[in-house]
Scaffold this motif. Sequence first.
Motif, PDB file in Angstrom:
ATOM      1  N   LYS A 225       0.812  -1.225   0.000  1.00 25.09           N
ATOM      2  CA  LYS A 225       0.000   0.000   0.000  1.00 25.09           C
ATOM      3  C   LYS A 225       0.843   1.272   0.000  1.00 25.09           C
ATOM      4  CE  LYS A 225      -4.266  -1.802   2.036  1.00 25.09           C
ATOM      5  NZ  LYS A 225      -5.232  -1.701   3.173  1.00 25.09           N
ATOM      6  N   ASP A 226       1.929   1.272   0.777  1.00 25.04           N
ATOM      7  CA  ASP A 226       2.744   2.480   0.860  1.00 25.04           C
ATOM      8  C   ASP A 226       3.405   2.793  -0.473  1.00 25.04           C
ATOM      9  OD1 ASP A 226       2.003   2.627   3.479  1.00 25.04           O
ATOM     10  OD2 ASP A 226       4.023   2.518   4.311  1.00 25.04           O
ATOM     11  N   HIS A 227       3.965   1.766  -1.101  1.00 22.65           N
ATOM     12  CA  HIS A 227       4.622   2.015  -2.385  1.00 22.65           C
ATOM     13  C   HIS A 227       3.599   2.348  -3.472  1.00 22.65           C
ATOM     14  CE1 HIS A 227       7.688   2.079  -5.408  1.00 22.65           C
ATOM     15  NE2 HIS A 227       6.995   1.229  -6.145  1.00 22.65           N
ATOM     16  N   TRP A 228       2.439   1.716  -3.420  1.00 21.28           N
ATOM     17  CA  TRP A 228       1.397   2.016  -4.405  1.00 21.28           C
ATOM     18  C   TRP A 228       0.996   3.489  -4.325  1.00 21.28           C
ATOM     19  CZ3 TRP A 228      -0.277  -0.920  -8.349  1.00 21.28           C
ATOM     20  CH2 TRP A 228      -1.393  -0.472  -9.050  1.00 21.28           C
ATOM     21  N   LEU A 229       0.822   3.998  -3.118  1.00 21.47           N
ATOM     22  CA  LEU A 229       0.491   5.410  -2.934  1.00 21.47           C
ATOM     23  C   LEU A 229       1.630   6.288  -3.428  1.00 21.47           C
ATOM     24  CD1 LEU A 229      -1.576   7.458  -1.773  1.00 21.47           C
ATOM     25  CD2 LEU A 229      -0.363   7.271   0.413  1.00 21.47           C
ATOM     26  N   TRP A 230       2.851   5.903  -3.135  1.00 20.75           N
ATOM     27  CA  TRP A 230       4.047   6.644  -3.561  1.00 20.75           C
ATOM     28  C   TRP A 230       4.107   6.733  -5.086  1.00 20.75           C
ATOM     29  CZ3 TRP A 230       7.880   8.917  -0.568  1.00 20.75           C
ATOM     30  CH2 TRP A 230       9.118   9.193  -1.171  1.00 20.75           C
ATOM     31  N   ALA A 231       3.715   5.651  -5.759  1.00 18.67           N
ATOM     32  CA  ALA A 231       3.807   5.596  -7.219  1.00 18.67           C
ATOM     33  C   ALA A 231       2.636   6.275  -7.913  1.00 18.67           C
ATOM     34  CB  ALA A 231       3.898   4.138  -7.674  1.00 18.67           C
ATOM     35  N   THR A 232       1.473   6.219  -7.302  1.00 15.03           N
ATOM     36  CA  THR A 232       0.289   6.805  -7.943  1.00 15.03           C
ATOM     37  C   THR A 232       0.127   8.290  -7.622  1.00 15.03           C
ATOM     38  OG1 THR A 232      -1.087   5.999  -6.097  1.00 15.03           O
ATOM     39  CG2 THR A 232      -0.969   4.630  -8.093  1.00 15.03           C
ATOM     40  N   GLN A 233       0.866   8.766  -6.628  1.00 17.07           N
ATOM     41  CA  GLN A 233       0.936  10.205  -6.344  1.00 17.07           C
ATOM     42  C   GLN A 233       2.419  10.598  -6.326  1.00 17.07           C
ATOM     43  OE1 GLN A 233      -1.372  11.258  -2.822  1.00 17.07           O
ATOM     44  NE2 GLN A 233      -2.944   9.753  -3.314  1.00 17.07           N
TER      45      GLN A 233
END
Length: 286
Positions: free
Chosen positions: A134-142
């Motif tokens: 979840k943390d990396h997904w948020l980092w990549a999508t924002q």
Amino acid sequence: MNLYPVNAGNLKLDGGAMFGVVPKSLWNRTNPADANNMIDIATRCLLIENGKRLILIDNGMGNKQSEKFYGYYHLWGDFSLDSSLKKHGFHRDDITDVFLTHLHFDHCGGSIQWNKDKTGYEPAFKNAHYWSNKDHWLWATQPNRREKASFLSENILPIEESGQLKFTTIPDTNILKNSALDFDIFFANGHTDKQMIPMIQYQDKTIAFMADLLPTVGHLPLPFVMGYDTRPLLTLDEKEFFLNMAAENNTYLFLQHDAHHEIITVQKTEKSVRLKNTYKTEDIFK
């Protein structure tokens, strides 16, 4: 369990970018540059056959970008994801899980492909779950402005839209005992937030898929950190911790980006951790 190397293609990257502040006179010894200062880079992935599961770790750049885009990276050789899978007797439809160490385009671009009439995108592995955190997904999508050019929305957002996305747990420490995929994960934050380094128990060995924590043999010295890393001082600490652990446990390091070295082991010396042995994948994956 069986392990198979999967070469998703080769490219070239600027040697200065790959080694940050390290002078060319030093890194050119291990990673010789061409006349344009470009060095050889692989996108070597790993396929794990474990019972009924067929897990692919990373999948290269893919083939849906423009000719102009690929022109920046000077593709070379005749390797491809599909031909590499076929060599081992598999097809992309056989893949049950795609584990993405992180979402930079050279690691996840093969996740998504054009649909038949090129009006939209679809998962390239239609029968697979895609794993991130979840943390990396948020980092990549924002994305931050530093990494925005590496996080391409067409590689990422269609995964979630497909309903095939799953997240691993994020541990309190830097190593996760991951029962869902049956391998441990080391979390590293220097290159990008919450990059995941799989650590696979194979026969009597531990195989670590090094992704961008250790791109090539030339990056073994601690200060040899990529210019792409968002937190280079943190990379120094993470490399030191991981390489010392690898030396103590005789861990086999699977190098994703080294076009000329596939697997290495390391050892402690008076100065630091240094190269011990190099191996071909067929020497280890028997």
